[in-house]
Design a protein around this motif. Sequence first.
Motif, PDB file in Angstrom:
ATOM      1  N   PHE A  32      36.964  26.197  44.860  1.00  0.00           N
ATOM      2  CA  PHE A  32      36.442  27.306  44.074  1.00  0.00           C
ATOM      3  C   PHE A  32      35.122  26.921  43.401  1.00  0.00           C
ATOM      4  O   PHE A  32      34.400  27.780  42.907  1.00  0.00           O
ATOM      5  CB  PHE A  32      37.447  27.727  42.997  1.00  0.00           C
ATOM      6  N   ARG A 142      45.736  35.624  45.446  1.00  0.00           N
ATOM      7  CA  ARG A 142      44.639  36.039  44.574  1.00  0.00           C
ATOM      8  C   ARG A 142      44.599  35.192  43.307  1.00  0.00           C
ATOM      9  O   ARG A 142      44.492  35.708  42.198  1.00  0.00           O
ATOM     10  CB  ARG A 142      44.764  37.522  44.257  1.00  0.00           C
ATOM     11  N   GLY A 144      42.312  33.041  42.351  1.00  0.00           N
ATOM     12  CA  GLY A 144      40.992  32.884  41.752  1.00  0.00           C
ATOM     13  C   GLY A 144      39.931  33.556  42.599  1.00  0.00           C
ATOM     14  O   GLY A 144      40.167  33.897  43.758  1.00  0.00           O
ATOM     15  N   LYS A 145      38.769  33.738  41.982  1.00  0.00           N
ATOM     16  CA  LYS A 145      37.664  34.364  42.703  1.00  0.00           C
ATOM     17  C   LYS A 145      36.641  33.306  43.115  1.00  0.00           C
ATOM     18  O   LYS A 145      36.325  32.404  42.341  1.00  0.00           O
ATOM     19  CB  LYS A 145      36.970  35.416  41.827  1.00  0.00           C
ATOM     20  N   LEU A 146      36.132  33.466  44.324  1.00  0.00           N
ATOM     21  CA  LEU A 146      35.037  32.646  44.823  1.00  0.00           C
ATOM     22  C   LEU A 146      33.918  33.600  45.195  1.00  0.00           C
ATOM     23  O   LEU A 146      34.091  34.458  46.074  1.00  0.00           O
ATOM     24  CB  LEU A 146      35.476  31.824  46.043  1.00  0.00           C
ATOM     25  N   LYS A 147      32.819  33.490  44.469  1.00  0.00           N
ATOM     26  CA  LYS A 147      31.669  34.382  44.679  1.00  0.00           C
ATOM     27  C   LYS A 147      32.086  35.854  44.621  1.00  0.00           C
ATOM     28  O   LYS A 147      31.688  36.672  45.446  1.00  0.00           O
ATOM     29  CB  LYS A 147      30.970  34.049  45.987  1.00  0.00           C
ATOM     30  N   GLY A 148      32.963  36.157  43.653  1.00  0.00           N
ATOM     31  CA  GLY A 148      33.380  37.531  43.422  1.00  0.00           C
ATOM     32  C   GLY A 148      34.505  38.040  44.304  1.00  0.00           C
ATOM     33  O   GLY A 148      34.919  39.185  44.180  1.00  0.00           O
ATOM     34  N   ILE A 149      35.014  37.203  45.192  1.00  0.00           N
ATOM     35  CA  ILE A 149      36.079  37.619  46.113  1.00  0.00           C
ATOM     36  C   ILE A 149      37.372  36.885  45.752  1.00  0.00           C
ATOM     37  O   ILE A 149      37.393  35.663  45.621  1.00  0.00           O
ATOM     38  CB  ILE A 149      35.692  37.306  47.578  1.00  0.00           C
ATOM     39  N   TRP A 150      38.459  37.653  45.584  1.00  0.00           N
ATOM     40  CA  TRP A 150      39.763  37.054  45.301  1.00  0.00           C
ATOM     41  C   TRP A 150      40.201  36.202  46.484  1.00  0.00           C
ATOM     42  O   TRP A 150      40.095  36.627  47.631  1.00  0.00           O
ATOM     43  CB  TRP A 150      40.818  38.121  45.034  1.00  0.00           C
ATOM     44  N   MET A 151      40.708  35.015  46.198  1.00  0.00           N
ATOM     45  CA  MET A 151      41.147  34.080  47.237  1.00  0.00           C
ATOM     46  C   MET A 151      42.598  33.667  46.999  1.00  0.00           C
ATOM     47  O   MET A 151      43.014  33.471  45.859  1.00  0.00           O
ATOM     48  CB  MET A 151      40.277  32.815  47.223  1.00  0.00           C
ATOM     49  N   ASP A 152      43.323  33.518  48.102  1.00  0.00           N
ATOM     50  CA  ASP A 152      44.660  32.938  48.057  1.00  0.00           C
ATOM     51  C   ASP A 152      44.525  31.427  48.140  1.00  0.00           C
ATOM     52  O   ASP A 152      43.504  30.888  48.557  1.00  0.00           O
ATOM     53  CB  ASP A 152      45.508  33.409  49.244  1.00  0.00           C
TER      54      ASP A 152
END
Length: 166
Positions: A32, A142, A144-152
Motif C-alpha cells: 500500500f 477492501r 485499504g486504498k491504493l491510489k484511491g482504489i479499494w484493495m483486498d
Amino acid sequence: MAKPTIRPMLATDWESVADIYAEGIATGVATFETEIPSYEVWERAHMEICRLVALNGSKILGWAALSPVSSRCVYGGVAEVSIYISQSSRGKGVGKQLLSHLIQASEKEGIWTLQSGVFPTNIGSIKVHKAVGFRQIGVRERVGKLKGIWMDNVLFERRSKVIGVD
C-alpha cells in the motif's frame, strides 16, 4: 543463476534495499506504500532481528524483514513479513530461499507465528508463501486504498512447528 548468499541486512545496504522496495512499489501489487520511507522511518517500523538480504556476489537481489503485529506482550511471538525481490531476480527462486531463511531466523528468535498480507494479484508472492508452508487463512476485503482504489488483501500465516508448540 547461482544460489544466492543470505546474510543479515546492514544499514549500509539501505540504498539497494530502498531501490528494490521502489521496484516493488512500482508494480502496484506489492504494498500500500507509495513512497520509499527514510531509513530511520523504515528501521522504526521493523524489528531489529531477522532483517536479511539475498546476494549474488556483492549485488543485493532481495530483502526480507519482520514487523511486530502488536505492542501487547501476548503477541510478542507474532510478526508480519515484508519480502521484496529485485525485478531482475523474480521467478528465479530467490524469494523462496530468502523466505525459508527468514523462517529459520525467526524461529531462532522465538517467533511462533509469521503472517503476511498479499494482494490477490501478486501471484508470485502467493506461490512463494505457499511453497514454504504458509496457509491462506482469509481475505481482508477492501482493507485499504491504493491510489484511491479499494484493495483486498489475502492473509497468510505460518505457525512454527518448533516454537510455541507446548
